[in-house]
Scaffold this motif. Structure first.
Motif, short mmCIF file in Angstrom:
data_model
loop_
_atom_site.label_atom_id
_atom_site.label_comp_id
_atom_site.label_asym_id
_atom_site.label_seq_id
_atom_site.Cartn_x
_atom_site.Cartn_y
_atom_site.Cartn_z
N PHE A 264 0.93 -1.18 0.03
CA PHE A 264 -0.11 -0.17 0.09
C PHE A 264 0.94 1.13 0.08
O PHE A 264 0.18 2.44 -0.21
N GLY A 265 2.23 0.96 0.24
CA GLY A 265 3.06 2.20 0.12
C GLY A 265 3.67 2.76 -1.08
O GLY A 265 4.12 3.79 -1.39
N LEU A 266 3.12 1.82 -2.19
CA LEU A 266 3.37 2.47 -3.77
C LEU A 266 2.57 3.64 -4.13
O LEU A 266 1.63 4.20 -3.40
N ASP A 267 3.11 4.51 -4.86
CA ASP A 267 2.88 5.81 -5.14
C ASP A 267 2.05 5.28 -6.24
O ASP A 267 2.81 5.40 -7.56
N PHE A 268 0.66 5.28 -6.41
CA PHE A 268 0.01 5.05 -7.64
C PHE A 268 0.07 6.27 -8.27
O PHE A 268 -0.56 7.24 -7.96
N PRO A 269 -0.01 6.09 -9.77
CA PRO A 269 0.10 7.46 -10.41
C PRO A 269 -1.06 7.99 -10.86
O PRO A 269 -2.29 7.33 -11.05
N THR A 270 -1.18 9.38 -11.11
CA THR A 270 -2.20 9.88 -11.59
C THR A 270 -2.37 9.54 -13.12
O THR A 270 -1.28 9.06 -13.88
N PRO A 271 -3.49 10.00 -14.04
CA PRO A 271 -3.33 9.67 -15.32
C PRO A 271 -2.40 10.44 -16.06
O PRO A 271 -1.72 10.00 -17.01
N GLU A 272 -2.01 11.76 -15.41
CA GLU A 272 -0.87 12.56 -16.14
C GLU A 272 0.36 11.70 -16.05
O GLU A 272 1.15 11.75 -17.12
N ALA A 273 0.75 11.36 -14.98
CA ALA A 273 2.06 10.66 -14.69
C ALA A 273 2.21 9.30 -15.69
O ALA A 273 3.04 8.92 -16.05
N SER A 274 0.88 8.70 -15.52
CA SER A 274 0.85 7.48 -16.41
C SER A 274 1.00 7.56 -17.94
O SER A 274 1.64 6.82 -18.53
N LEU A 275 0.61 8.91 -18.43
CA LEU A 275 0.44 9.09 -19.93
C LEU A 275 2.23 9.08 -20.21
O LEU A 275 2.78 8.87 -21.24
N GLU A 276 2.99 9.65 -19.08
CA GLU A 276 4.31 9.77 -19.32
C GLU A 276 5.10 8.46 -19.51
O GLU A 276 5.97 8.14 -20.23
N ARG A 277 4.42 7.73 -18.51
CA ARG A 277 4.89 6.10 -18.48
C ARG A 277 4.71 5.50 -19.91
O ARG A 277 5.44 4.59 -20.70
N THR A 278 3.40 5.80 -20.52
CA THR A 278 3.15 5.16 -21.56
C THR A 278 3.80 5.76 -22.94
O THR A 278 4.15 4.89 -23.67
N ALA A 279 4.36 6.73 -22.76
CA ALA A 279 4.80 7.41 -23.91
C ALA A 279 6.48 6.78 -23.74
O ALA A 279 6.85 6.33 -24.98
N ALA A 280 6.98 6.26 -22.79
CA ALA A 280 8.46 5.74 -22.64
C ALA A 280 8.07 4.24 -23.26
O ALA A 280 8.88 4.00 -23.83
N TYR A 281 7.14 3.60 -22.74
CA TYR A 281 6.81 2.32 -23.38
C TYR A 281 6.62 2.47 -24.98
O TYR A 281 7.18 1.49 -25.67
N LEU A 282 5.70 3.32 -25.33
CA LEU A 282 5.65 3.55 -26.91
C LEU A 282 6.85 3.63 -27.75
O LEU A 282 7.22 3.21 -28.66
N GLU A 283 7.81 4.37 -26.96
CA GLU A 283 9.07 4.73 -27.63
C GLU A 283 9.88 3.27 -27.53
O GLU A 283 10.56 3.16 -28.63
N LEU A 284 9.97 2.48 -26.59
CA LEU A 284 10.40 1.29 -26.55
C LEU A 284 9.96 0.38 -27.47
O LEU A 284 10.69 -0.64 -28.33
N GLY B 239 8.39 1.19 -30.30
CA GLY B 239 8.49 1.70 -31.80
C GLY B 239 7.35 1.98 -32.47
O GLY B 239 7.06 1.88 -33.58
N ALA B 240 6.47 2.72 -31.53
CA ALA B 240 4.90 3.07 -32.08
C ALA B 240 4.76 4.56 -31.74
O ALA B 240 5.21 4.91 -30.93
N GLU B 241 3.78 5.25 -32.37
CA GLU B 241 3.33 6.33 -32.33
C GLU B 241 2.14 6.36 -31.11
O GLU B 241 1.90 7.51 -30.48
N SER B 242 1.28 5.34 -31.05
CA SER B 242 0.23 5.38 -30.27
C SER B 242 -0.15 3.66 -29.96
O SER B 242 0.39 2.73 -30.82
N LEU B 243 -1.07 3.60 -29.01
CA LEU B 243 -1.46 2.35 -28.81
C LEU B 243 -2.13 1.68 -29.78
O LEU B 243 -2.30 0.51 -30.40
N ALA B 244 -2.80 2.62 -30.64
CA ALA B 244 -3.67 2.09 -31.71
C ALA B 244 -2.79 1.39 -32.76
O ALA B 244 -3.00 0.45 -33.54
N ALA B 245 -1.59 1.93 -32.80
CA ALA B 245 -0.60 1.13 -33.94
C ALA B 245 -0.08 0.09 -33.16
O ALA B 245 0.39 -0.82 -34.34
N LEU B 246 -0.32 -0.41 -32.08
CA LEU B 246 0.25 -1.67 -31.52
C LEU B 246 -0.77 -2.64 -31.51
O LEU B 246 -0.66 -3.73 -31.15
N ARG B 247 -2.19 -2.28 -31.93
CA ARG B 247 -3.27 -3.37 -31.94
C ARG B 247 -3.00 -4.30 -32.86
O ARG B 247 -3.47 -5.64 -32.67
#
Length: 511
Positions: free
Chosen positions: A223-243, A245-253
């Motif tokens: 329970f001590g984990l810092d669960f992110p807000t949507p804004e912080a999660s979008l930053e992590r999603t952007a890092a994942y998309l970069e890894l 090699g895609a512009e968006s999740l739609a491109a990964l479907r």
């Protein structure tokens, strides 16, 4: 012509279709039962949808595939592995163990596996529900759900927390179908460990689950984990998309899931910080599916009346850090700098000394691991119990203290060590270094005590049984905590030193 079950078969009729299971050790077992539509293709990164059902008799004698995840051949030096192939995106299935598919209306135990939100499976033999079903006359359900990038990636278009939609779908399936397996839909206990305990709390506090859960067992919830807000999660999603090699999740479907899992490996490196538990994927406090921290959700509204058993192991963090050479070689200065993140620079040296004093002979690495254990597990758990007690809500608290003998004892009473004791199934843990070398008499005696306590709680909401000392609920004046060790003892305020230390830090930082 209707199929007539053989002596090793069992059949149930459900609204979605007929299932043929197997008789295993005197139990009726149904494996790989779909509870939601396959989350593939256009349903990838969408909330779980109802399963359309099937015609004829569906075979339910083999486990369904586990959720896609990173896999290391040969396992790891602590658990020996926490996920086995086959893996497949079509993974939304569950398993059921029952003494008989009759109308006995037995209490139901639903198990949600952990695994840092990136590994695990409800089909692993270590999570077999057979012992609980046989020893406790319970109906047991284990659930597979989406993990890693397929369950936790967040986007502005599709939202997130798809893992939670899976678990809600499974819980609804249990409510609607479990009577056909001899279970009581009005007496459901949901239990989970680690990330699975976070899931359990999130489920219990979800508005759509109101009235579906009677009790929860929270084993080592971080329970001590810092669960992110949507804004912080979008930053992590952007890092994942970069890894990826895609512009968006739609491109990964349109990509195959192994590519998506492969890209997740790089996110560990991107998000890891020295002295912190690595968590590349996390639940998102999105204001919708997960409107607040799971521990808070379990303390409000209708969820506040749910009966709770919660606990942790004495050295949780040793699981991830005791064998890390980069941690083992840390000096006092570096650990004190890490402590400053929590206590502030001025108070950090004193906090280091307090941790050092609490463990005679402690190395800097030991101080660090005790700090992480407190931050992530023990102190948030204590605060949750304190809040429950203050509100007059019963909560039973434990600490698991029996140390592992593995790796010259360096693991201590590490994260996950309590699992085979609660399940009472050491025969399924032969592959796990964590449990090697435990004295059989001590091991089996403690397993009997814990296993029966978990059964008693699932059946009655009270973990007490004749083969253990009396276990009172946690109250503000006694702070009763059951200590599970070679000798089982009910103690008062076992976390008192840490509690006072962290309460003082909170007061200083908020003033």
């Amino acid at each position: 012509m209707a199929h007539i079950p053989g002596p090793d078969e069992t059949v149930v009729d459900l609204p979605g279709g007929r299932l043929r299971g197997a008789v295993e050790g005197g139990l009726a077992v149904f494996r790989g039962v779909p509870y939601a539509a396959p989350p593939c293709g256009p349903l990838r990164w969408r909330a779980a949808r109802p399963h359309p059902g099937w015609s004829g008799t569906r075979d339910a004698t083999a486990d369904g595939p586990s959720a896609p995840q990173l896999y290391r051949e040969g396992g790891d030096p602590v658990l020996g592995g926490h996920g086995e192939p086959p893996f497949d995106e079509d993974c939304l299935t569950l398993n059921v163990w029952t003494p008989a598919a009759d109308d006995a209306r037995r209490p139901v135990l639903v198990w949600i596996h952990g695994g840092g939100f990136v590994s695990g499976s409800g089909s692993l033999p270590i999570y077999s529900g057979a012992t609980f079903a046989r020893d406790g006359d319970l109906v047991v359900v284990s659930v597979n759900y989406r993990i890693g990038p397929l369950g936790y990636v967040y986007s502005a278009e599709d939202g997130g927390n798809h893992w939670l939609s899976d678990q809600l779908a499974a819980l609804r399936w249990v409510r609607e179908n479990i009577a056909s397996f001899g279970g009581d839909p009005d007496t459901i206990t949901v239990a989970g460990q680690s990330g699975g305990a976070v899931s359990t709390a999130a489920l219990a506090g979800h508005p759509d689950a109101a009235g579906l859960i009677r009790r929860v067992i929270l084993m080592s919830p971080p329970f001590g984990l810092d669960f992110p807000t949507p804004e912080a999660s979008l930053e992590r999603t952007a890092a994942y998309l970069e890894l990826a090699g895609a512009e968006s999740l739609a491109a990964l479907r349109s990509r195959d899931w192994p590519e998506l899992i492969g890209a997740a490996g790089g996110l560990f490196a991107r998000t890891t910080r020295w002295g912190y538990w690595p968590t590349p994927f996390l639940p998102v406090i999105d204001g919708a599916a997960l409107p607040r921290h799971p521990a808070e959700a379990l303390s409000h509204g209708a969820a506040a009346g749910i009966e709770v058993l919660i606990g942790w192991t004495r050295e949780e963090a040793n699981f991830g850090f005791a064998l890390d050479e980069g941690i083992a070689g840390a000096d006092r200065e570096r650990v004190t700098a890490r402590i400053a993140d929590t206590f502030g620079a001025g108070a950090a040296p004193g906090a280091y000394t307090a941790y050092e004093r609490a463990r005679p002979g402690a190395r800097p690495a030991d101080v660090l691991m005790d700090l992480i254990t407190d931050e992530l597990f023990r102190m948030p758990g204590v605060r949750f119990a304190e809040a429950r007690a203050a509100a007059g809500r019963p909560v039973w608290v434990y600490q698991f203290d029996l140390p592992s003998a593995a790796h010259e004892g360096r693991l201590g009473a590490a994260h996950c060590l309590e699992l085979p004791f609660a399940f009472g199934n050491f025969d399924q843990w032969a592959h796990a270094p964590l449990v090697a070398g435990l004295p059989p008499a001590v091991r089996d005696g403690l397993a009997h005590t814990m296993h029966r306590a978990w059964i008693a709680f699932a059946r009655t909401g009270d973990p007490n049984h004749p083969d253990m000392p009396h276990w009172g609920p946690y109250e503000r004046d006694t702070r009763t905590t059951m200590r599970f060790d070679s000798v089982v003892t009910a103690l008062g305020d076992t976390a008192g030193d840490s509690r006072r230390l962290h309460e003082g830090a909170l007061r200083r930082l908020s003033s």
